[in-house]
Design a protein around this motif. Structure first.
Motif, PDB file in Angstrom:
ATOM      1  N   MET A  53       0.647  -0.955  -0.040  1.00 25.70           N
ATOM      2  CA  MET A  53      -0.027   0.094   0.023  1.00 25.70           C
ATOM      3  C   MET A  53       0.714   1.276   0.058  1.00 25.70           C
ATOM      4  SD  MET A  53      -2.933   1.141  -0.270  1.00 25.70           S
ATOM      5  CE  MET A  53      -4.527   1.133   0.442  1.00 25.70           C
ATOM      6  N   ILE A  54       1.920   1.146   0.838  1.00 26.06           N
ATOM      7  CA  ILE A  54       2.918   2.391   0.683  1.00 26.06           C
ATOM      8  C   ILE A  54       3.484   2.814  -0.656  1.00 26.06           C
ATOM      9  CG2 ILE A  54       5.306   3.466   1.641  1.00 26.06           C
ATOM     10  CD1 ILE A  54       4.552   1.585   4.308  1.00 26.06           C
ATOM     11  N   LEU A  55       3.710   1.790  -1.447  1.00 24.69           N
ATOM     12  CA  LEU A  55       4.184   1.972  -2.899  1.00 24.69           C
ATOM     13  C   LEU A  55       2.947   2.453  -3.475  1.00 24.69           C
ATOM     14  CD1 LEU A  55       6.631   1.749  -4.677  1.00 24.69           C
ATOM     15  CD2 LEU A  55       5.953  -0.748  -5.108  1.00 24.69           C
ATOM     16  N   THR A  56       1.918   2.021  -3.601  1.00 23.18           N
ATOM     17  CA  THR A  56       0.893   2.606  -4.182  1.00 23.18           C
ATOM     18  C   THR A  56       0.668   4.078  -3.972  1.00 23.18           C
ATOM     19  OG1 THR A  56      -0.073   0.485  -4.265  1.00 23.18           O
ATOM     20  CG2 THR A  56      -1.684   2.129  -4.866  1.00 23.18           C
ATOM     21  N   ILE A  57       0.696   4.360  -2.668  1.00 22.72           N
ATOM     22  CA  ILE A  57       0.400   5.964  -2.390  1.00 22.72           C
ATOM     23  C   ILE A  57       1.693   6.763  -2.788  1.00 22.72           C
ATOM     24  CG2 ILE A  57       0.249   7.429  -0.265  1.00 22.72           C
ATOM     25  CD1 ILE A  57      -1.267   4.843   0.934  1.00 22.72           C
ATOM     26  N   THR A  58       2.738   6.217  -2.667  1.00 19.47           N
ATOM     27  CA  THR A  58       4.081   6.988  -3.369  1.00 19.47           C
ATOM     28  C   THR A  58       3.835   7.371  -4.836  1.00 19.47           C
ATOM     29  OG1 THR A  58       5.219   5.998  -1.354  1.00 19.47           O
ATOM     30  CG2 THR A  58       6.523   6.878  -3.323  1.00 19.47           C
ATOM     31  N   LEU A  59       3.665   6.287  -5.431  1.00 21.07           N
ATOM     32  CA  LEU A  59       3.441   6.499  -6.942  1.00 21.07           C
ATOM     33  C   LEU A  59       2.408   7.267  -7.181  1.00 21.07           C
ATOM     34  CD1 LEU A  59       4.319   2.751  -7.999  1.00 21.07           C
ATOM     35  CD2 LEU A  59       5.646   4.798  -8.314  1.00 21.07           C
ATOM     36  N   ALA A  60       1.159   7.084  -6.359  1.00 18.97           N
ATOM     37  CA  ALA A  60       0.018   8.025  -6.712  1.00 18.97           C
ATOM     38  C   ALA A  60       0.324   9.504  -6.550  1.00 18.97           C
ATOM     39  CB  ALA A  60      -1.004   7.669  -5.807  1.00 18.97           C
ATOM     40  N   CYS A  61       1.105   9.820  -5.418  1.00 16.56           N
ATOM     41  CA  CYS A  61       1.556  11.242  -5.302  1.00 16.56           C
ATOM     42  C   CYS A  61       2.580  11.782  -6.182  1.00 16.56           C
ATOM     43  CB  CYS A  61       2.375  10.887  -3.698  1.00 16.56           C
ATOM     44  SG  CYS A  61       1.124  11.056  -2.309  1.00 16.56           S
ATOM     45  N   ALA A  62       3.494  10.718  -6.790  1.00 21.59           N
ATOM     46  CA  ALA A  62       4.230  11.057  -7.571  1.00 21.59           C
ATOM     47  C   ALA A  62       3.638  11.532  -8.880  1.00 21.59           C
ATOM     48  CB  ALA A  62       5.209   9.998  -8.124  1.00 21.59           C
ATOM     49  N   ILE A  63       2.702  10.734  -9.338  1.00 17.54           N
ATOM     50  CA  ILE A  63       2.029  11.092 -10.452  1.00 17.54           C
ATOM     51  C   ILE A  63       1.203  12.259 -10.278  1.00 17.54           C
ATOM     52  CG2 ILE A  63       0.060  10.218 -11.774  1.00 17.54           C
ATOM     53  CD1 ILE A  63       1.163   7.228 -11.321  1.00 17.54           C
ATOM     54  N   VAL A  88       7.947   8.875 -21.803  1.00 18.57           N
ATOM     55  CA  VAL A  88       8.313   7.631 -21.690  1.00 18.57           C
ATOM     56  C   VAL A  88       8.363   7.386 -20.223  1.00 18.57           C
ATOM     57  CG1 VAL A  88       9.989   5.716 -22.174  1.00 18.57           C
ATOM     58  CG2 VAL A  88       9.451   7.413 -24.064  1.00 18.57           C
ATOM     59  N   VAL A  89       9.384   8.315 -19.555  1.00 17.23           N
ATOM     60  CA  VAL A  89       9.602   7.915 -18.147  1.00 17.23           C
ATOM     61  C   VAL A  89       7.961   7.917 -17.252  1.00 17.23           C
ATOM     62  CG1 VAL A  89      10.496   9.055 -15.894  1.00 17.23           C
ATOM     63  CG2 VAL A  89      11.997   8.697 -18.031  1.00 17.23           C
ATOM     64  N   CYS A  90       7.250   8.974 -17.810  1.00 22.82           N
ATOM     65  CA  CYS A  90       5.876   9.267 -16.965  1.00 22.82           C
ATOM     66  C   CYS A  90       5.170   8.129 -17.484  1.00 22.82           C
ATOM     67  CB  CYS A  90       5.564  10.388 -17.668  1.00 22.82           C
ATOM     68  SG  CYS A  90       5.958  11.855 -16.883  1.00 22.82           S
ATOM     69  N   ALA A  91       5.190   7.388 -18.474  1.00 26.34           N
ATOM     70  CA  ALA A  91       4.378   6.046 -18.986  1.00 26.34           C
ATOM     71  C   ALA A  91       4.936   5.081 -18.075  1.00 26.34           C
ATOM     72  CB  ALA A  91       4.633   5.886 -20.598  1.00 26.34           C
ATOM     73  N   VAL A  92       6.029   4.828 -17.976  1.00 29.25           N
ATOM     74  CA  VAL A  92       6.748   3.671 -17.053  1.00 29.25           C
ATOM     75  C   VAL A  92       6.155   3.965 -15.687  1.00 29.25           C
ATOM     76  CG1 VAL A  92       8.892   2.712 -15.985  1.00 29.25           C
ATOM     77  CG2 VAL A  92       8.625   3.214 -18.486  1.00 29.25           C
ATOM     78  N   LEU A  93       6.249   5.107 -14.894  1.00 25.98           N
ATOM     79  CA  LEU A  93       5.908   5.660 -13.746  1.00 25.98           C
ATOM     80  C   LEU A  93       4.247   5.026 -13.711  1.00 25.98           C
ATOM     81  CD1 LEU A  93       6.407   7.164 -10.934  1.00 25.98           C
ATOM     82  CD2 LEU A  93       5.390   9.205 -12.043  1.00 25.98           C
ATOM     83  N   VAL A  94       3.389   5.692 -14.534  1.00 24.92           N
ATOM     84  CA  VAL A  94       1.972   5.255 -14.663  1.00 24.92           C
ATOM     85  C   VAL A  94       1.875   3.634 -14.563  1.00 24.92           C
ATOM     86  CG1 VAL A  94      -0.025   5.539 -15.596  1.00 24.92           C
ATOM     87  CG2 VAL A  94       1.255   7.605 -15.249  1.00 24.92           C
ATOM     88  N   ALA A  95       2.428   2.984 -15.662  1.00 26.79           N
ATOM     89  CA  ALA A  95       2.264   1.616 -15.608  1.00 26.79           C
ATOM     90  C   ALA A  95       2.709   0.896 -14.518  1.00 26.79           C
ATOM     91  CB  ALA A  95       3.064   1.284 -16.837  1.00 26.79           C
ATOM     92  N   SER A  96       3.704   1.519 -13.850  1.00 27.60           N
ATOM     93  CA  SER A  96       4.266   0.855 -12.486  1.00 27.60           C
ATOM     94  C   SER A  96       3.119   1.029 -11.416  1.00 27.60           C
ATOM     95  CB  SER A  96       5.517   1.384 -11.951  1.00 27.60           C
ATOM     96  OG  SER A  96       6.286   1.244 -12.696  1.00 27.60           O
ATOM     97  N   TYR A  97       2.438   2.412 -11.277  1.00 28.80           N
ATOM     98  CA  TYR A  97       1.347   2.427 -10.431  1.00 28.80           C
ATOM     99  C   TYR A  97       0.196   1.394 -10.594  1.00 28.80           C
ATOM    100  CZ  TYR A  97      -3.116   4.708  -9.147  1.00 28.80           C
ATOM    101  OH  TYR A  97      -4.429   4.951  -8.647  1.00 28.80           O
ATOM    102  N   LEU A  98      -0.077   1.206 -11.802  1.00 29.67           N
ATOM    103  CA  LEU A  98      -1.304   0.368 -12.243  1.00 29.67           C
ATOM    104  C   LEU A  98      -0.982  -0.889 -11.880  1.00 29.67           C
ATOM    105  CD1 LEU A  98      -2.337   1.706 -15.913  1.00 29.67           C
ATOM    106  CD2 LEU A  98      -3.564   1.827 -13.739  1.00 29.67           C
ATOM    107  N   ALA A  99       0.455  -1.494 -11.965  1.00 32.29           N
ATOM    108  CA  ALA A  99       0.843  -2.638 -11.769  1.00 32.29           C
ATOM    109  C   ALA A  99       0.848  -3.090 -10.281  1.00 32.29           C
ATOM    110  CB  ALA A  99       2.490  -3.211 -12.140  1.00 32.29           C
ATOM    111  N   VAL A 100       1.158  -1.969  -9.455  1.00 30.78           N
ATOM    112  CA  VAL A 100       1.270  -2.091  -8.109  1.00 30.78           C
ATOM    113  C   VAL A 100      -0.454  -1.901  -7.591  1.00 30.78           C
ATOM    114  CG1 VAL A 100       1.912  -1.100  -5.876  1.00 30.78           C
ATOM    115  CG2 VAL A 100       3.424  -1.187  -7.751  1.00 30.78           C
ATOM    116  N   LEU A 101      -1.223  -1.146  -8.130  1.00 31.04           N
ATOM    117  CA  LEU A 101      -2.400  -0.939  -7.603  1.00 31.04           C
ATOM    118  C   LEU A 101      -3.287  -2.151  -7.799  1.00 31.04           C
ATOM    119  CD1 LEU A 101      -4.771   1.162  -6.775  1.00 31.04           C
ATOM    120  CD2 LEU A 101      -5.095   1.272  -9.237  1.00 31.04           C
ATOM    121  N   PHE A 102      -3.270  -3.116  -8.751  1.00 27.91           N
ATOM    122  CA  PHE A 102      -3.613  -4.472  -8.952  1.00 27.91           C
ATOM    123  C   PHE A 102      -3.045  -5.652  -8.620  1.00 27.91           C
ATOM    124  CE2 PHE A 102      -5.978  -1.474 -11.781  1.00 27.91           C
ATOM    125  CZ  PHE A 102      -7.163  -1.345 -11.246  1.00 27.91           C
ATOM    126  N   ALA A 103      -1.883  -5.443  -7.879  1.00 23.95           N
ATOM    127  CA  ALA A 103      -1.145  -6.812  -7.733  1.00 23.95           C
ATOM    128  C   ALA A 103      -1.682  -7.538  -6.545  1.00 23.95           C
ATOM    129  CB  ALA A 103       0.296  -6.261  -7.287  1.00 23.95           C
TER     130      ALA A 103
END
Length: 114
Positions: free
Chosen positions: A1-11, A99-114
Motif C-alpha cells: 500500500m505504501i508503494l501505491t500511495i507513493t506512486l500516486a503522489c508522484a503522478i 516515456v518515463v511518465c508512462a513507466v511511472l503510470v504503468a508501475s502504479y497500475l501494476a502495484v495497484l492491482f497486484a
C-alpha cells in the motif's frame, strides 16, 4: 500500500503541475502548443484530462477501479505524446519525459492491482 500511495503522489504532483499549466494556458503551454501544432484550446482540454487523471489516481488507493481507469487514461495521453514526439522527429531528450511518465503510470497500475 505504501508503494501505491507513493506512486500516486508522484503522478499527482507531476500531472497536477502539467495539467494546471495546460488548463490555464500559461505562456509555456502556449509555446508548447504552437511547437507541437496544437491549438491552445486543444492544450487546455489536454490539461483538463490530465487533472481528471490526477483526481482518479489520487483516489485510486481507496477506489482501485477508479484509479485503474484514471491510470489507463493517462497512459493514453502519454501514448499520444510519444506519437507526437516521434512524428516531429524530436530528440530523445524531448521524448524521454513522456516515456518515463508512462513507466511511472504503468508501475502504479501494476502495484495497484497486484
Amino acid at each position: 500500500m505504501i508503494l501505491t500511495i507513493t506512486l500516486a503522489c508522484a503522478i499527482a504532483l507531476i500531472f497536477g503541475v502539467i495539467g494546471v499549466l495546460n488548463a490555464l494556458a500559461l505562456p509555456k503551454a502556449r509555446e508548447l502548443a504552437a511547437e507541437t501544432g496544437f491549438s491552445v484550446a486543444a492544450y487546455r482540454r489536454i490539461g483538463v484530462l490530465q487533472l481528471a487523471g490526477v483526481a482518479g489516481v489520487a483516489l485510486g488507493p481507496a477506489m482501485p477501479p477508479l484509479g485503474g481507469l484514471a491510470g489507463a487514461g493517462l497512459l493514453l495521453l502519454l501514448a499520444g505524446a510519444v506519437v507526437v514526439h516521434l512524428r516531429k522527429s524530436d530528440p530523445v531528450a524531448k521524448l524521454a519525459p513522456a516515456v518515463v511518465c508512462a513507466v511511472l503510470v504503468a508501475s502504479y497500475l501494476a502495484v495497484l492491482f497486484a
